[in-house]
Design a protein around this motif. Structure first.
Motif, PDB file in Angstrom:
ATOM      1  N   ILE A 160     -38.399 -33.030 -33.045  1.00 37.64           N
ATOM      2  CA  ILE A 160     -37.543 -31.932 -32.560  1.00 37.64           C
ATOM      3  C   ILE A 160     -36.721 -31.378 -33.730  1.00 37.64           C
ATOM      4  O   ILE A 160     -36.617 -30.164 -33.931  1.00 37.64           O
ATOM      5  CB  ILE A 160     -36.632 -32.409 -31.402  1.00 37.64           C
ATOM      6  CG1 ILE A 160     -37.491 -32.721 -30.172  1.00 37.64           C
ATOM      7  CG2 ILE A 160     -35.596 -31.348 -31.053  1.00 37.64           C
ATOM      8  CD1 ILE A 160     -36.748 -33.400 -29.051  1.00 37.64           C
ATOM      9  N   ALA A 161     -36.160 -32.314 -34.521  1.00 39.44           N
ATOM     10  CA  ALA A 161     -35.372 -31.887 -35.686  1.00 39.44           C
ATOM     11  C   ALA A 161     -36.251 -31.103 -36.655  1.00 39.44           C
ATOM     12  O   ALA A 161     -35.825 -30.089 -37.227  1.00 39.44           O
ATOM     13  CB  ALA A 161     -34.766 -33.102 -36.375  1.00 39.44           C
ATOM     14  N   VAL A 196     -42.606 -35.703 -24.460  1.00 33.37           N
ATOM     15  CA  VAL A 196     -41.207 -35.267 -24.299  1.00 33.37           C
ATOM     16  C   VAL A 196     -40.861 -34.221 -25.364  1.00 33.37           C
ATOM     17  O   VAL A 196     -40.199 -33.214 -25.076  1.00 33.37           O
ATOM     18  CB  VAL A 196     -40.245 -36.482 -24.375  1.00 33.37           C
ATOM     19  CG1 VAL A 196     -38.789 -36.025 -24.377  1.00 33.37           C
ATOM     20  CG2 VAL A 196     -40.499 -37.405 -23.195  1.00 33.37           C
ATOM     21  N   VAL A 197     -41.308 -34.467 -26.581  1.00 31.95           N
ATOM     22  CA  VAL A 197     -41.057 -33.492 -27.659  1.00 31.95           C
ATOM     23  C   VAL A 197     -41.617 -32.129 -27.258  1.00 31.95           C
ATOM     24  O   VAL A 197     -40.935 -31.097 -27.358  1.00 31.95           O
ATOM     25  CB  VAL A 197     -41.696 -33.957 -28.989  1.00 31.95           C
ATOM     26  CG1 VAL A 197     -41.719 -32.813 -30.014  1.00 31.95           C
ATOM     27  CG2 VAL A 197     -40.938 -35.144 -29.557  1.00 31.95           C
ATOM     28  N   ALA A 202     -40.716 -26.694 -25.514  1.00 35.53           N
ATOM     29  CA  ALA A 202     -41.082 -25.622 -24.578  1.00 35.53           C
ATOM     30  C   ALA A 202     -39.840 -25.116 -23.824  1.00 35.53           C
ATOM     31  O   ALA A 202     -39.666 -23.911 -23.625  1.00 35.53           O
ATOM     32  CB  ALA A 202     -42.136 -26.113 -23.597  1.00 35.53           C
ATOM     33  N   THR A 203     -38.951 -26.050 -23.461  1.00 34.32           N
ATOM     34  CA  THR A 203     -37.738 -25.656 -22.736  1.00 34.32           C
ATOM     35  C   THR A 203     -36.826 -24.819 -23.634  1.00 34.32           C
ATOM     36  O   THR A 203     -36.319 -23.773 -23.225  1.00 34.32           O
ATOM     37  CB  THR A 203     -36.977 -26.915 -22.250  1.00 34.32           C
ATOM     38  OG1 THR A 203     -37.897 -27.735 -21.556  1.00 34.32           O
ATOM     39  CG2 THR A 203     -35.828 -26.547 -21.343  1.00 34.32           C
ATOM     40  N   LEU A 207     -35.620 -21.017 -23.105  1.00 30.50           N
ATOM     41  CA  LEU A 207     -34.206 -20.635 -22.975  1.00 30.50           C
ATOM     42  C   LEU A 207     -33.755 -19.694 -24.089  1.00 30.50           C
ATOM     43  O   LEU A 207     -32.776 -18.974 -23.928  1.00 30.50           O
ATOM     44  CB  LEU A 207     -33.319 -21.886 -22.982  1.00 30.50           C
ATOM     45  CG  LEU A 207     -33.472 -22.794 -21.754  1.00 30.50           C
ATOM     46  CD1 LEU A 207     -32.654 -24.062 -21.928  1.00 30.50           C
ATOM     47  CD2 LEU A 207     -33.020 -22.064 -20.487  1.00 30.50           C
ATOM     48  N   ARG A 208     -34.444 -19.743 -25.203  1.00 31.58           N
ATOM     49  CA  ARG A 208     -34.150 -18.863 -26.331  1.00 31.58           C
ATOM     50  C   ARG A 208     -32.667 -18.855 -26.723  1.00 31.58           C
ATOM     51  O   ARG A 208     -31.965 -17.859 -26.509  1.00 31.58           O
ATOM     52  CB  ARG A 208     -34.533 -17.423 -25.992  1.00 31.58           C
ATOM     53  CG  ARG A 208     -35.977 -17.107 -26.177  1.00 31.58           C
ATOM     54  CD  ARG A 208     -36.201 -15.676 -25.767  1.00 31.58           C
ATOM     55  NE  ARG A 208     -37.598 -15.370 -25.822  1.00 31.58           N
ATOM     56  CZ  ARG A 208     -38.190 -14.732 -26.825  1.00 31.58           C
ATOM     57  NH1 ARG A 208     -37.480 -14.334 -27.840  1.00 31.58           N
ATOM     58  NH2 ARG A 208     -39.468 -14.492 -26.792  1.00 31.58           N
ATOM     59  N   PRO A 209     -32.161 -19.909 -27.280  1.00 30.81           N
ATOM     60  CA  PRO A 209     -30.756 -19.882 -27.690  1.00 30.81           C
ATOM     61  C   PRO A 209     -30.494 -18.963 -28.880  1.00 30.81           C
ATOM     62  O   PRO A 209     -29.358 -18.615 -29.154  1.00 30.81           O
ATOM     63  CB  PRO A 209     -30.472 -21.340 -28.055  1.00 30.81           C
ATOM     64  CG  PRO A 209     -31.795 -21.950 -28.322  1.00 30.81           C
ATOM     65  CD  PRO A 209     -32.804 -21.193 -27.539  1.00 30.81           C
ATOM     66  N   TRP A 210     -31.528 -18.585 -29.583  1.00 30.13           N
ATOM     67  CA  TRP A 210     -31.353 -17.653 -30.703  1.00 30.13           C
ATOM     68  C   TRP A 210     -31.896 -16.300 -30.305  1.00 30.13           C
ATOM     69  O   TRP A 210     -32.818 -16.197 -29.509  1.00 30.13           O
ATOM     70  CB  TRP A 210     -32.136 -18.107 -31.945  1.00 30.13           C
ATOM     71  CG  TRP A 210     -31.912 -19.523 -32.293  1.00 30.13           C
ATOM     72  CD1 TRP A 210     -30.898 -20.036 -33.044  1.00 30.13           C
ATOM     73  CD2 TRP A 210     -32.727 -20.638 -31.915  1.00 30.13           C
ATOM     74  NE1 TRP A 210     -31.018 -21.389 -33.142  1.00 30.13           N
ATOM     75  CE2 TRP A 210     -32.135 -21.792 -32.454  1.00 30.13           C
ATOM     76  CE3 TRP A 210     -33.877 -20.779 -31.162  1.00 30.13           C
ATOM     77  CZ2 TRP A 210     -32.650 -23.058 -32.287  1.00 30.13           C
ATOM     78  CZ3 TRP A 210     -34.407 -22.041 -30.979  1.00 30.13           C
ATOM     79  CH2 TRP A 210     -33.805 -23.155 -31.535  1.00 30.13           C
ATOM     80  N   GLN A 211     -31.330 -15.272 -30.881  1.00 30.44           N
ATOM     81  CA  GLN A 211     -31.861 -13.931 -30.661  1.00 30.44           C
ATOM     82  C   GLN A 211     -32.979 -13.703 -31.663  1.00 30.44           C
ATOM     83  O   GLN A 211     -32.738 -13.346 -32.808  1.00 30.44           O
ATOM     84  CB  GLN A 211     -30.754 -12.887 -30.851  1.00 30.44           C
ATOM     85  CG  GLN A 211     -29.729 -12.893 -29.758  1.00 30.44           C
ATOM     86  CD  GLN A 211     -30.342 -12.571 -28.404  1.00 30.44           C
ATOM     87  OE1 GLN A 211     -31.168 -11.683 -28.296  1.00 30.44           O
ATOM     88  NE2 GLN A 211     -29.947 -13.291 -27.385  1.00 30.44           N
ATOM     89  N   LEU A 212     -34.185 -13.975 -31.238  1.00 33.45           N
ATOM     90  CA  LEU A 212     -35.322 -13.800 -32.134  1.00 33.45           C
ATOM     91  C   LEU A 212     -36.415 -13.016 -31.415  1.00 33.45           C
ATOM     92  O   LEU A 212     -36.535 -13.090 -30.194  1.00 33.45           O
ATOM     93  CB  LEU A 212     -35.883 -15.158 -32.561  1.00 33.45           C
ATOM     94  CG  LEU A 212     -34.987 -16.034 -33.448  1.00 33.45           C
ATOM     95  CD1 LEU A 212     -35.620 -17.394 -33.650  1.00 33.45           C
ATOM     96  CD2 LEU A 212     -34.749 -15.386 -34.797  1.00 33.45           C
TER      97      LEU A 212
END
Lengths: 573, 486
Positions: A160-161, A196-197, A202-203, A207-212
């Motif tokens: 994930i990192a 899980v990764v 995928a989650t 959710l797109r926490p960044w504006q990309l």
């Protein structure tokens, strides 16, 4: 067969490193310089925050740090070569670990060669390569963990990192972890961690926490520089990488040394065939012209053109600008294969880069600033560039807008290779009249238009006329205008503007003038004595040859190809 | 033992971050702080005015009001403790504070000349939106609409063109009503006017075959039902004079009234047609008048310097959405020798602030651009000589209390716009402006982004950039119809 296999395994990575180093450091050096000029790495916390705080941002940051060393192409070539070989070695080790053999090891070169071909196009950045290198070596590291719980936690956290740090390239790590785990220990905890990764990624993706943009959500880091780049190429690259990891694992037991040798021959053969096809000599040549022009190395541009004719329109513009800047256009303009006024300027919609140089050097400082600004905003994808920030500093200094020039120079002070340049210019700003007395900036300041007028790039010849009317002492603008008239075959306008100096006219001007005189039946005995009468005699010989040739350019080119008369008769645009 | 004690004492001194003892010098000048926050009026709910003093090792700020407030910071940037700052403003509200700044450099303390901060009891609207954009010419790449809480340093994105097809977005504007109605325009293939009201977000296509294009500059009246906008054919050109940058003119421009409830676009002969060019409309506080700028149409760009926009007004009935038929000239551009743009009425109906420049309709790049304040009761004009900076002061917006204005100023470097605030008292006295405080004030030195179209409003916008993205891609724009307005 075994020996060939063994020695090839040792020698081939070294060979690839050396060849890639020479390829990028020597044969693609102008690409590297051009690429570096379109980047600007700043040693500031703000820049680091701005660059890192998005998906794949750490990869971007590290790569931008490395790209600044392209300033020295041999060093830049070494960086690219080492990344390529690191990717190959990583893939080879993963397969080795999974199969406990060297099955199909030549295939480990495929991802590196794929990326090598991609990097031949300057629109692809090495960020994606770095991402894959980090990803594959993360897998190598994870495979060293023997404890199942530890490995599963490391996979969960590490992958994930990794995705957050380097973006989409991390996908190959996930594929490799699953493939290796299934081939070796088959620990359910690691496989669950991998699932899980995938779910977490995928989650977050959803959710797109960044504006990309959608494209950027796939790659994360800036793997390419234009919005219109298709992502298919990355899908193919990642699929190919996954294949060269999975296929040897699946078929390892059937592989014999001779198959490795066949694979080796196939990979080397494909490399020899495919890579030269991706070597873009036209683009390398054009970038060479640009970099030389950008640094005012006019004579080197002309020398280059004398060896090989410019192949592209931007290169031709650089050459013609160099001829004007060195005062050679009147004499030597037609020493080179001119193909019309298109070789002098392009419209704003067609080009910002090369014509920005024309504008700057001819004294259109405000317009040059606009071009630099637009270039920074449009071309330098999501970042500043050394080419444009230095030019913005210069144009503002020349225009007397010192406060904003300081802003750019202060930014450049935070760079490794432009700091000295910026400090020198900051000193100029602190000394009254220093700009006026500066060899280049003082001259350009004096060459600017006196009165305001609206600029239209599609009518650049008219802009030059306005400039020459306002600044008759702007010799470069005058010569450029005359070149425009000549290439447009507008000899009447040329004759109207022509100033005959005491020393006489340069060859191209005199040829055009002789033609005007003959068309208008001017008595040559009434012309100024400083004109070379031999030119008028040559014109008569040309006309006789022309009539004899039956209007055949192939016949005429040998003796008259470098004359203005040949251009007017035979070059269509 | 004593030696140990000495060492411990030394360690404690170093750990406490105290500078070594040195000399002290009283400097007669104001501290060279960036941004310049000396002698200003500030709202009692503003974020800490962090500032930088170049090349100093530490800064100490002693603020004297009803009580003494001491703030210290290591390094060259003064970062005020936010909690203490808020406590100070609440306890010193309405007081004039005396600020003593002391700096340490090369082991020498320097006490600078004191200055004042007047803490106004008039609160400023907590939300400020602005457009973050590189001040390019015709093209753009990264472009964001940011909402900043001016009481803190919190920011959030209302729009980010990276997630909306790289489209241009502009003019986030609020009517500052109790139940606010806001709009902004998002261009591009799937764009439209984003209208937020009553907790709902709509995307509207305001272009009709009877009007010239989509809505541009405008305002919504307080009920949220009607909006007045410009429609224009906007053309950018470039000057070649080194002192000028970009010129933008309207090939044609008219006004349109939009009824957001009925879904119609209308105009009438008084605000459209080829004889005049009308632009920058704004409602009066009671909604019964629309102020706008108007110039006689001339061939451009040749006559661009003769395009002088007067400040005009036309009646409007906020109940029916009907426009009056006669246009009144409030200030004739020829008579004052300036061209008007961006009129904005204070919500209490007393003042009208307007941008003035030498000519034309796009003052952003005119360095001579200033703000004027018009008293709508007496008609008196204040040219705000103490407020305007050396370079362009243009787009402005009132706080809902009518006591604060924010405007975009390029006074610092001529190119990069920044939001400046100024207090307007009940007599129309406008205080010395100050720039929007930042957690790291040096960002103003390094950023290559302009912060333009600042807009103050009391309630946070109902959407963010993610919601905007969804609306952009997933929602079809409502098509408004043309309707006669007699």
């Amino acid at each position: 067969m075994k020996k060939i296999d063994k020695y090839a395994r040792l020698a081939l990575p070294i060979l690839m490193t050396v060849v890639a180093w020479l390829f990028f450091g020597v044969f693609y050096r102008w690409h590297l310089l051009y690429f570096e000029g379109n980047h600007l790495f700043l040693w500031t916390a703000d820049y680091a925050r701005e660059t890192i705080c998005h998906l794949g941002g750490l990869g971007d940051y590290v790569m931008r740090f490395l790209v600044q060393f392209y300033h020295f192409p041999l060093l830049g070539g070494a960086i690219v070569a080492l990344l390529l070989v690191a990717l190959q070695q990583g893939v080879q080790r993963v397969v080795q670990r999974a199969t406990s053999s060297n099955a199909l090891w030549p295939l480990s070169f495929v991802p590196s060669l794929f990326y090598w071909a991609l990097l031949c196009n300057e629109d692809y950045t090495p960020v994606g390569l770095l991402a894959m290198v980090v990803a594959i070596w993360t897998v190598v590291g994870l495979m060293r963990l023997n404890n199942g719980w530890l490995r599963s936690i490391a996979v969960l956290v590490g992958l994930i990192a990794l995705w957050l740090a380097v973006g989409g390239g991390a996908v190959i790590a996930l594929v490799a972890v699953v493939a290796v785990e299934l081939a070796t220990k088959r620990d359910w905890r690691v496989l669950v961690s991998s699932v899980v990764v995938a779910a977490v990624v995928a989650t977050i993706w959803y959710l797109r926490p960044w504006q990309l943009s959608d494209e950027m959500m796939v790659t994360g880091g800036i793997y390419f520089r234009h919005w219109d780049i298709r992502l298919d190429v990355f899908y193919k690259l990642w699929a190919a990488t996954a294949a060269v990891i999975i296929v040897p694992i699946v078929v390892a037991r059937y592989i014999r040394e001779w198959i490795n040798v066949v694979a080796l021959v196939a990979v080397v053969g494909a490399t020899v065939v495919i890579l030269p096809k991706h070597y873009d000599s036209n683009s390398e040549d054009t970038m060479a012209y640009y970099c030389l022009t950008r640094n005012g190395k006019w004579n080197e541009v002309i020398e280059r053109a004398r060896k090989h004719d410019p192949q592209t329109r931007p290169a031709m513009i650089c050459l013609n600008l160099s001829l004007v800047m060195t005062g050679q256009s009147g004499e030597n303009l037609f020493d080179f294969p001119q193909y019309g006024p298109a070789g002098l300027f392009m419209t704003y919609e067609e080009d910002l880069i090369f014509c920005g140089e024309v504008l700057f050097n001819l004294g259109f400082i405000n317009e040059a600033q606009r071009y630099a600004y637009e270039m920074m905003v449009t071309y330098s994808y999501l970042q500043r560039s050394a080419f444009t920030v230095t030019r913005l500093a210069e144009t503002n200094m020349i225009a007397g807008r010192n406060e904003v020039a300081r802003k750019y120079l202060n930014a450049l002070k935070h760079t490794l290779f432009y700091r000295k340049w910026a400090n020198n210019r900051l000193e100029l700003l602190d000394i009254p009249k220093a700009i006026d007395e500066h060899r280049l900036y003082g001259k350009l300041r004096r060459n600017q238009p006196v009165e305001n007028f609206a600029f239209f790039s599609a009518k650049f010849d008219k802009m030059l006329e306005e400039m020459v009317d306002q600044r008759p002492e702007n010799r470069e603008a005058y010569d450029y205008l005359m070149a425009f008239y000549l290439l447009y075959k507008n000899v009447d306008a040329f004759a109207e503007r022509l100033i005959i100096p005491a020393s006489g006219l340069p060859r191209a001007y005199e040829e055009a003038f002789a033609m005007v005189c003959r068309i208008n039946h001017v008595d040559t005995s009434t012309l100024p004595s400083n004109l070379n009468r031999a030119t008028f005699d040559r014109l008569e010989r040309y006309i006789r040859a022309y009539n004899l040739s039956g209007n055949n350019p192939n016949v005429m080119e040998k003796d008259w190809g470098r004359s203005y008369w040949f251009y007017t008769n035979f070059i269509r645009f | 033992m004593r030696r140990v004690l000495y060492i411990l004492l030394l360690v404690v001194m170093v750990a406490c971050g105290r500078a070594p003892m040195g000399g002290y010098r009283q400097c007669p000048s104001l501290p060279p702080m960036f941004p310049d926050y000396a002698d200003i009026t500030i709202p009692c709910n503003i974020a800490p005015l962090n500032f930088e003093i170049d090349s100093v090792e530490s800064i100490e700020v002693l603020i004297k009001g009803e009580q003494d407030w001491l703030f210290e910071s290591r390094g060259s940037t003064m970062h005020f403790n936010e909690r203490k700052w808020r406590k100070m403003l609440s306890e010193e509200c309405g007081n004039e504070l005396l600020i003593h700044v002391t700096t340490l450099r090369n082991s020498e303390h320097c006490g600078w000349r004191s200055f004042t901060w007047t803490v106004s009891e008039d609160r400023i609207d907590p939300y400020l939106s602005y457009r973050q954009i590189e001040p390019a010419y015709e093209v753009w790449n990264e472009l964001r609409i940011v909402e900043r809480n001016v009481e803190k340093f919190d920011e959030r994105l209302l729009g980010d063109n990276i997630s909306t097809d790289n489209s241009c977005m502009n003019c986030h504007t609020s009517n500052r009503a109790e139940q606010p109605a806001n709009f902004m325009h998002v261009r591009g293939k799937r764009g439209g006017t984003i209208y937020s009201f009553n907790g709902k977000m709509r995307k509207i296509n305001t272009a009709t075959d009877r009007t010239s294009g989509s809505a541009v500059y405008g305002e919504i009246e307080r009920s949220g039902r009607y909006g007045i906008f410009t429609t224009a054919d906007i053309v950018p050109i470039l000057h070649l004079d080194a002192n000028e940058r970009m010129e933008v003119y309207d090939r044609s421009s008219d006004l349109i009234v939009i009824d957001f409830e009925e879904g119609t676009v209308s105009d009438n002969a008084a605000i459209s047609g080829a004889v005049y060019q009308e632009t920058f409309p704004a409602f009066s506080a009671d909604g019964r008048t629309i102020y706008f700028c108007r110039a006689v149409s001339r061939p451009q760009p040749d006559s661009i310097t003769n395009m002088m926009y007067s400040l005009c007004a036309i009646d409007f009935d906020p109940q029916t959405g009907r426009l009056g038929s006669e246009v009144r000239t409030v200030i004739d551009a020829e008579s004052v020798g300036r061209s008007f743009s961006f009129p904005k009425c204070s919500p209490d109906g007393r003042w009208l602030m307007v941008t003035v420049s030498d000519y034309g309709t796009f003052p952003i790049w005119h360095s001579e651009t200033d703000l004027w304040l018009v008293d709508l009761q007496s008609g008196a004009i204040d040219t705000l000589a103490e407020v305007n900076g050396r370079y362009s002061d243009s787009y402005h917006s009132w706080s809902s209390t009518s006591r604060w204005v924010v405007f975009a100023s390029k006074r610092d470097d001529r190119v990069y716009g920044r939001p400046y605030f100024a207090h307007v008292d009940s007599l129309g006295q406008v205080s010395r402006p100050f720039v929007l405080p930042q957690r790291d004030p040096t960002i103003y030195r390094t950023t290559l982004k302009s912060m333009n179209i600042p807009e103050l409003y009391p309630h946070s916008e109902i959407y963010d950039a993610r919601a905007l993205r969804r609306v952009y891609f997933d929602k079809e724009a409502e098509k408004f119809e043309y309707k006669e307005n007699n």
